[in-house]
Design an enzyme around this catalytic site. Structure first.
Site, PDB file in Angstrom:
ATOM      1  N   GLY A  39       1.933  -2.332   7.023  1.00 38.14           N
ATOM      2  CA  GLY A  39       2.061  -0.914   6.675  1.00 38.14           C
ATOM      3  C   GLY A  39       1.988   0.068   7.833  1.00 38.14           C
ATOM      4  N   ASP A  62      -7.809   3.282   1.423  1.00 38.66           N
ATOM      5  CA  ASP A  62      -7.911   3.507  -0.023  1.00 38.66           C
ATOM      6  C   ASP A  62      -9.339   3.162  -0.471  1.00 38.66           C
ATOM      7  OD1 ASP A  62      -7.420   3.811  -2.713  1.00 38.66           O
ATOM      8  OD2 ASP A  62      -5.898   2.259  -2.861  1.00 38.66           O
ATOM      9  N   PHE A  76       0.213   6.385  -6.862  1.00 35.49           N
ATOM     10  CA  PHE A  76       0.683   5.195  -6.153  1.00 35.49           C
ATOM     11  C   PHE A  76       1.656   5.678  -5.089  1.00 35.49           C
ATOM     12  CE2 PHE A  76       2.196   1.282  -4.843  1.00 35.49           C
ATOM     13  CZ  PHE A  76       1.392   0.297  -5.369  1.00 35.49           C
ATOM     14  N   ARG A 121       9.169   0.868   2.168  1.00 35.67           N
ATOM     15  CA  ARG A 121       8.491   1.121   3.451  1.00 35.67           C
ATOM     16  C   ARG A 121       9.328   2.011   4.365  1.00 35.67           C
ATOM     17  NH1 ARG A 121       3.960  -2.359   4.052  1.00 35.67           N
ATOM     18  NH2 ARG A 121       4.238  -4.432   3.175  1.00 35.67           N
TER      19      ARG A 121
HETATM   20  C1  PRP Z   1      -2.701  -1.611   2.671  1.00 37.14           C
HETATM   21  C2  PRP Z   1      -2.873  -0.666   3.846  1.00 37.14           C
HETATM   22  C3  PRP Z   1      -4.295  -0.910   4.285  1.00 37.14           C
HETATM   23  C4  PRP Z   1      -4.988  -1.318   2.991  1.00 37.14           C
HETATM   24  C5  PRP Z   1      -5.811  -0.190   2.496  1.00 37.14           C
HETATM   25  O1  PRP Z   1      -2.370  -2.857   3.161  1.00 37.14           O
HETATM   26  O2  PRP Z   1      -1.956  -0.915   4.874  1.00 37.14           O
HETATM   27  O3  PRP Z   1      -4.371  -1.940   5.224  1.00 37.14           O
HETATM   28  O4  PRP Z   1      -3.961  -1.633   2.036  1.00 37.14           O
HETATM   29  O5  PRP Z   1      -6.431  -0.525   1.296  1.00 37.14           O
HETATM   30  P1  PRP Z   1      -7.998  -0.566   1.088  1.00 37.14           P
HETATM   31  O6  PRP Z   1      -8.590   0.628   1.772  1.00 37.14           O
HETATM   32  O7  PRP Z   1      -8.136  -0.485  -0.416  1.00 37.14           O
HETATM   33  O8  PRP Z   1      -8.534  -1.849   1.636  1.00 37.14           O
HETATM   34  P2  PRP Z   1      -1.724  -4.019   2.269  1.00 37.14           P
HETATM   35  O9  PRP Z   1      -2.765  -5.040   2.002  1.00 37.14           O
HETATM   36  O10 PRP Z   1      -1.026  -3.434   1.092  1.00 37.14           O
HETATM   37  O11 PRP Z   1      -0.690  -4.672   3.276  1.00 37.14           O
HETATM   38  P3  PRP Z   1       0.524  -4.007   4.062  1.00 37.14           P
HETATM   39  O12 PRP Z   1      -0.065  -3.285   5.267  1.00 37.14           O
HETATM   40  O13 PRP Z   1       1.364  -5.159   4.463  1.00 37.14           O
HETATM   41  O14 PRP Z   1       1.228  -3.046   3.136  1.00 37.14           O
END
Ligand code: PRP
Length: 187
Positions: free
Chosen positions: A51, A109, A159, A172
């Site tokens: 991300g 998050d 979302f 993305r």
């Molecule tokens: C997303 C984002 C953060 C995490 C935040 O990653 O990039 O790393 O979630 O969420 P949290 O605060 O609830 O832990 P994801 O696991 O979706 O992977 P990505 O980066 O590949 O989208």
């Protein structure tokens, strides 16, 4: 606008403006902290795959100090059910002992990913660990985490997709950050 998008939360130009400001602020802070040492031991910006890639690519170019780029991938599988466990899917290829680290995240998050990552990196004895998150989404926060630099704060539990953020690996590459329509979410 993409047909799956309910509404745009942050436009392309709002993001670009904020990224420029963050780049300036971060550059100033590390210059003050490191002085001339910045040329011998530049901070390492650690981006979390996948991300943070788009944000980091823009942020890095908004910084006017030397920095190194590094990437990690952490599996979020099982994070909510067993918060003590984290799976490093891709680790750093360099030692961070004695180095200044700037974690770059697209979104914080629940805070669990970041909390785990900080524990993991702190155990490697870096000189400092700071955090820059483009989005600070607060309604579902479960772990207290300190964010040194924040792009935007989101107090609603939408979302969000775009500018690196995905739903099922899609969206993305949207240039803006937006709320996804409920009808686009298949559970
Ligand atoms: C997303 C984002 C953060 C995490 C935040 O990653 O990039 O790393 O979630 O969420 P949290 O605060 O609830 O832990 P994801 O696991 O979706 O992977 P990505 O980066 O590949 O989208």
């Amino acid at each position: 606008m993409h047909t799956d998008i309910e509404r745009i939360l942050f436009t392309e130009s709002q993001i670009a403006q904020r990224v420029r400001e963050l780049g300036e602020q971060i550059s100033r802070d590390y210059e003050r902290l490191l002085g001339d040492r910045i040329f011998h031991e530049p901070p390492i910006a650690v981006g979390l795959l996948r991300g943070a890639v788009i944000f980091l690519a823009d942020l890095a170019r908004a910084m006017r100090i030397p920095i190194e780029l590094a990437f990690m991938a952490i599996s979020s599988y099982g994070l909510s059910s067993s918060p003590g466990e984290v799976r490093v899917v891709k680790d750093l290829e360099i030692s961070v002992a004695g180095r200044h680290i700037l974690i770059v995240e697209d979104i914080v998050d629940t805070g669990q990913t970041l909390a785990h990552l900080q524990e993991l990196l702190n155990a490697r004895h870096p000189a400092s660990v700071k955090v820059c998150a483009l989005l600070n989404k607060t309604p579902r926060r479960a772990r207290t985490v300190k964010l040194d630099y924040v792009g935007f704060t989101l107090t609603e539990d939408a979302f969000v997709v775009g500018y690196g953020l995905d739903y099922a690996e899609r969206y993305r590459n949207l240039p803006y950050i937006a709320a996804l329509k409920k009808s686009a979410i298949t559970t």
